[in-house]
Design an enzyme around this catalytic site. Structure first.
Site, PDB file in Angstrom:
ATOM      1  N   TYR A 135       0.799  -1.231   0.000  1.00  0.00           N
ATOM      2  CA  TYR A 135       0.000   0.000   0.000  1.00  0.00           C
ATOM      3  C   TYR A 135       0.832   1.282   0.000  1.00  0.00           C
ATOM      4  CZ  TYR A 135      -4.645  -2.070   0.541  1.00  0.00           C
ATOM      5  OH  TYR A 135      -5.836  -2.722   0.326  1.00  0.00           O
ATOM      6  N   LYS A 186       3.005 -15.298   2.231  1.00  0.00           N
ATOM      7  CA  LYS A 186       3.177 -16.067   0.991  1.00  0.00           C
ATOM      8  C   LYS A 186       4.670 -16.295   0.804  1.00  0.00           C
ATOM      9  CE  LYS A 186       1.603 -18.064  -2.707  1.00  0.00           C
ATOM     10  NZ  LYS A 186       0.866 -19.347  -2.642  1.00  0.00           N
ATOM     11  N   ASP A 219      -3.153 -18.569   0.662  1.00  0.00           N
ATOM     12  CA  ASP A 219      -4.141 -19.328  -0.123  1.00  0.00           C
ATOM     13  C   ASP A 219      -4.773 -20.423   0.732  1.00  0.00           C
ATOM     14  OD1 ASP A 219      -1.616 -20.501  -0.104  1.00  0.00           O
ATOM     15  OD2 ASP A 219      -1.700 -21.218  -2.174  1.00  0.00           O
ATOM     16  N   ASP A 243      -6.563  -7.079   3.783  1.00  0.00           N
ATOM     17  CA  ASP A 243      -7.687  -6.439   3.100  1.00  0.00           C
ATOM     18  C   ASP A 243      -8.597  -7.512   2.497  1.00  0.00           C
ATOM     19  OD1 ASP A 243      -9.208  -4.374   1.825  1.00  0.00           O
ATOM     20  OD2 ASP A 243      -8.181  -4.875  -0.042  1.00  0.00           O
ATOM     21  N   ASP A 247     -12.600  -9.074   3.836  1.00  0.00           N
ATOM     22  CA  ASP A 247     -13.846  -9.114   3.057  1.00  0.00           C
ATOM     23  C   ASP A 247     -14.439 -10.517   3.132  1.00  0.00           C
ATOM     24  OD1 ASP A 247     -13.649  -6.438   2.223  1.00  0.00           O
ATOM     25  OD2 ASP A 247     -14.413  -6.932   0.220  1.00  0.00           O
TER      26      ASP A 247
HETATM   27  C1  IPM Z   1     -10.623  -1.248   3.271  1.00  0.00           C
HETATM   28  C2  IPM Z   1     -10.776  -0.708   1.869  1.00  0.00           C
HETATM   29  C3  IPM Z   1      -9.567   0.155   1.510  1.00  0.00           C
HETATM   30  C4  IPM Z   1      -8.322  -0.690   1.626  1.00  0.00           C
HETATM   31  C5  IPM Z   1      -9.664   0.817   0.124  1.00  0.00           C
HETATM   32  C6  IPM Z   1     -10.889   1.715   0.006  1.00  0.00           C
HETATM   33  C7  IPM Z   1      -8.426   1.582  -0.264  1.00  0.00           C
HETATM   34  O1  IPM Z   1     -10.939  -1.746   0.973  1.00  0.00           O
HETATM   35  O2  IPM Z   1     -10.532  -0.441   4.208  1.00  0.00           O
HETATM   36  O3  IPM Z   1     -10.581  -2.461   3.442  1.00  0.00           O
HETATM   37  O4  IPM Z   1      -7.962  -1.409   0.694  1.00  0.00           O
HETATM   38  O5  IPM Z   1      -7.696  -0.658   2.683  1.00  0.00           O
HETATM   39 MN    MN Z   2     -11.092  -3.699   1.899  1.00  0.00          MN
END
Ligand code: IPM
Ligand code: MN
Length: 354
Positions: A135, A186, A219, A243, A247
């Site tokens: 990042y 990884k 993975d 990240d 999700d």
């Molecule tokens: C999160 C989001 C951010 C990230 C994006 C919006 C840059 O996906 O906070 O998880 O990747 O950190």
């Molecule tokens: Mn995210």
């Protein structure tokens, strides 16, 4: 307490309003004073002024506030997402918020997309390194737009950065009675940068003899999180993997609208945001689930030392989920605002402890 609130873009504006309601309800029930300062930073502000975040913005957040709350950032009118990078990633970097804390907790079996899983099976926390990795925007494009284009994006891993996040994961496990820490990288393919994660993990694990230390390639972790999430307690990983895996975690707990996060630097001004994005197609329709935003507010209260207050908000969200007092995502028929009202009422009716 002074709290900076950046509602941001899209549904962020709507879910933040409900988090604010919950904070105000807590203030009344517990007799606490919260000074909430609304900051207009976001796509609209950028389009009108050309400013993503003012030059003194980070210093102001750090020096003048006890905590920062951000709704969501992202707007199709700002295609390169510059304002989101400056406001969200900029705050993470400039305030050195190295811990991205994302609890994954299933509140009701019916919300889990996996069959036959109960809240006992999905209850872990992810610590995502938040200031380094892929990042950091180190790299560049050479001959962009041509057939000879070369694009380089470097991953930064420092001993200090890896050490402090892995240590935080172990310390958290120890303090919260969590028995297992899983570090994921990884290192089989990324033999340079991730060798550092291996080194640090092997160095720190023996210092926590009561905690089972396990390593998984990212993975394999993705696979096992679906096959049997019950085996996970605390997961620590790098910025990008964290990240992605959070999700996945949000899906396990019932959707992005339920997921909360804290961007922390222990002892310093920290920032809280729901994991969901700005969801432009849903904006302004009163359909977004505000629970992730409200649970992020609970993380903030907890971080500020207001333990009973945080617990009251969590209990009110749990009660709303149980009663299906929420949006379609949780099987309810309420809108964003009505969900927020129900939770704020729950906070007000709950008995304050402590
Ligand atoms: C999160 C989001 C951010 C990230 C994006 C919006 C840059 O996906 O906070 O998880 O990747 O950190
Ligand atoms: Mn995210």
């Amino acid at each position: 307490m002074r709290i900076a609130v950046i509602p941001g873009d899209g549904i962020g504006v709507e879910t933040t309003a409900e988090a604010v309601k919950a904070i105000r309800a807590v203030g009344e029930v517990f007799g606490r004073r919260f000074d909430l300062e609304m900051l207009p930073w976001g796509a609209e502000h950028f389009l009108q002024t050309g400013v993503t975040i003012p030059p003194d913005g980070y210093a102001m957040l750090r020096d003048q506030f006890d905590a920062v709350f951000i709704g969501a950032l992202g707007d199709p009118r700002v295609p390169d997402n510059r304002h989101a990078r400056d406001i969200l990633l900029g705050t993470r970097f400039e305030l050195d918020l190295y811990v991205n804390y994302r609890p994954v907790k299933l509140l009701d079996a019916r919300l889990c997309p996996l069959k036959d899983r109960t809240p006992a099976d999905v209850n872990f926390v992810v610590f995502r390194e938040n200031t380094e990795g892929l990042y950091v925007s180190i790299g560049g494009r050479f001959k962009p737009g041509t057939e000879d284009e070369i694009a380089i994006q470097e991953e930064l891993n420092t001993y200090k950065g890896v050490h402090r996040i892995v240590k935080h994961a172990f310390e958290f496990a120890q303090a919260h009675g969590r028995r297992r820490v899983c570090m994921s990288d990884k290192s089989n393919a990324m033999a340079q940068g991730h060798a550092l994660w291996q080194r640090v993990f092997k160095e720190l694990a023996p210092q926590y003899p009561g905690i089972e230390a396990r390593h998984l390639y990212i993975d394999a972790l993705a696979l096992l999180l679906i096959q049997n999430p019950a085996q996970f307690d605390v997961i620590v990983t790098n910025n990008l993997f964290g990240d992605i895996i959070t999700d996945l975690g949000a899906a396990l707990q019932g959707g992005l609208g339920l997921a909360a996060s804290g961007n922390l630097h222990p002892g310093k001004t920290s920032m809280f945001e729901p994991v969901h994005g700005s969801a432009p197609p849903l904006a302004g329709k009163n359909v977004a689930n505000p629970m992730g935003a409200i649970l992020s507010a609970a993380l903030m209260l907890d971080h500020l030392g207001l333990t009973a207050e945080a617990a009251a908000v969590e209990a009110a969200v749990q009660a709303a989920v149980n009663a299906r007092q929420g949006t379609r995502e949780i099987g309810g028929t309420l809108g964003t605002r009505e969900t927020g009202d129900a939770i704020a009422q729950g906070v007000s009716k709950g008995t304050p402890q402590g």
